[in-house]
Design an enzyme around this catalytic site. Structure first.
Site, PDB file in Angstrom:
ATOM      1  N   HIS A 115      43.292   8.185 -97.991  1.00 11.71           N
ATOM      2  CA  HIS A 115      43.724   7.598 -96.724  1.00 11.71           C
ATOM      3  C   HIS A 115      44.539   8.603 -95.900  1.00 11.71           C
ATOM      4  O   HIS A 115      45.633   8.292 -95.416  1.00 11.71           O
ATOM      5  CB  HIS A 115      44.552   6.327 -96.968  1.00 11.71           C
ATOM      6  CG  HIS A 115      44.595   5.419 -95.771  1.00 11.71           C
ATOM      7  ND1 HIS A 115      44.704   4.054 -95.854  1.00 11.71           N
ATOM      8  CD2 HIS A 115      44.550   5.689 -94.430  1.00 11.71           C
ATOM      9  CE1 HIS A 115      44.738   3.513 -94.656  1.00 11.71           C
ATOM     10  NE2 HIS A 115      44.639   4.489 -93.762  1.00 11.71           N
TER      11      HIS A 115
ATOM     12  N   GLU B 105      45.583   0.206-102.181  1.00 12.73           N
ATOM     13  CA  GLU B 105      46.160   1.528-101.943  1.00 12.73           C
ATOM     14  C   GLU B 105      47.645   1.533-102.289  1.00 12.73           C
ATOM     15  O   GLU B 105      48.394   0.711-101.734  1.00 12.73           O
ATOM     16  CB  GLU B 105      45.956   1.936-100.475  1.00 12.73           C
ATOM     17  CG  GLU B 105      44.504   2.082-100.092  1.00 12.73           C
ATOM     18  CD  GLU B 105      44.296   2.391 -98.614  1.00 12.73           C
ATOM     19  OE1 GLU B 105      43.149   2.671 -98.229  1.00 12.73           O
ATOM     20  OE2 GLU B 105      45.277   2.359 -97.836  1.00 12.73           O
TER      21      GLU B 105
END
Length: 314
Positions: free
Chosen positions: A281, A262
């Protein structure tokens, strides 16, 4: 007290003042800090506030006056807590700030898959209803009543999501590090859970015991119609095994709010595969949840100044 906020962009955004902690000390605010940039931050910091920025041996060697690390999240795998403990540095997290926000987002992922609301809205906005009958569907719709929901990790979020799934009429099964003897909940082994449930939802922390808990073997146990949801940590899932399972129709879909990398590379193995739904997220990102984080950080800082350890994890 010198407070350095290492990666405050996601937490503060545009709706929470970046000066929220300034009444407790001198604050240096940084939207992001890479591992390479860590030595550019003030080495005299007494307090570090981090979320994903690593507080490892390199960082600890740089911040020689450090006394407190505040993790602006519940998971604290970004911090070497043992190294901090050895140096007498308190590490505190923020428990239970986003229970409802994350559970709600998990439910949104499930309903987005089963009801395809946005898909049908786009169809109507494009004028397709005007060319169809009074009712139509672009894809099969699923009712979740009497289906089996399996939850791995029955902490605050897991139990909150279990209640939401139960409100849809789903039967709740779970796997946890121990049998919690929960009312109206049935404990199963990992294999039994995978084989039994129509949906598996992950709500456990990432640690050596849960790293890639969803692997090729687990996926092979799941029914072909089953759905996997992960709104916890990307490292809980073996990325390549999941990509293969979806592409080979071993399971029906994966609904993800987290990935193992990420932000992901543009060629990440799970991006662009049909029946893999991914959000960035942001299950935790509601204003309400982030406000609770600031309140918790403030409370922990005040406790620290008064000689009291709050939410300490080491």
């Amino acid at each position: 007290m010198k407070i350095v906020i290492l990666d405050g962009l996601a937490l503060f955004q545009h709706d929470i003042p970046r000066t929220s902690l300034s009444n407790l000390g001198e604050v240096d605010f940084y939207e992001k800090t890479s591992e390479a940039d860590i030595t550019l931050r003030d080495p005299n910091a007494t307090v570090l506030v981090t979320n994903k920025c690593l507080v490892n041996e390199k960082a600890l060697s740089h911040f020689t006056q450090l006394k407190l690390v505040l993790v602006a999240a519940t998971g604290y795998n970004s911090v070497n807590i043992q190294a901090c403990k050895a140096r007498g540095i308190q590490v505190s997290n923020v428990p239970a700030y986003g229970t409802y926000s994350v559970a709600q987002h998990t439910l949104a992922l499930l309903l987005a898959f089963s009801n395809r609301v946005e898909h049908h809205n786009q169809s109507v906005q494009a004028g397709e209803w005007s060319k169809n009958d009074w009712s139509y569907s672009l894809s099969p719709l699923t009712e979740w009543a009497d289906k089996k929901m399996g939850i791995i990790g029955m902490g605050n979020i897991g139990q909150c999501f279990a209640n939401m799934a139960e409100s849809l009429g789903m039967q709740i099964y779970y796997h946890h590090t121990r049998d919690l003897q929960l009312k109206n909940r049935t404990y199963l082994s990992k294999k039994e859970l995978a084989q039994t449930c129509d949906v598996i939802s992950l709500h456990c922390p990432l640690n050596p015991q849960t790293d890639q808990i969803i692997n090729a073997e687990f996926l092979s146990w799941m029914p072909k119609h089953a759905v996997l949801i992960n709104s916890s940590r990307g490292g809980l899932v073996d990325t390549l095994a999941l990509a293969k399972a979806i592409q080979e129709k071993q399971i029906a879909a994966a609904l993800l709010d987290v990935l193992d990398q990420e932000p992901p590379a543009s060629n990440h193995p799970l991006i662009g595969i049909p029946n893999i739904y991914i959000t960035p997220h942001n299950a935790w990102l509601s204003l309400e949840a982030r406000t609770r984080i600031i309140q918790s950080l403030t409370s922990t800082l005040r406790g620290f100044l008064a000689g009291k350890a709050i939410n300490q994890v080491n």
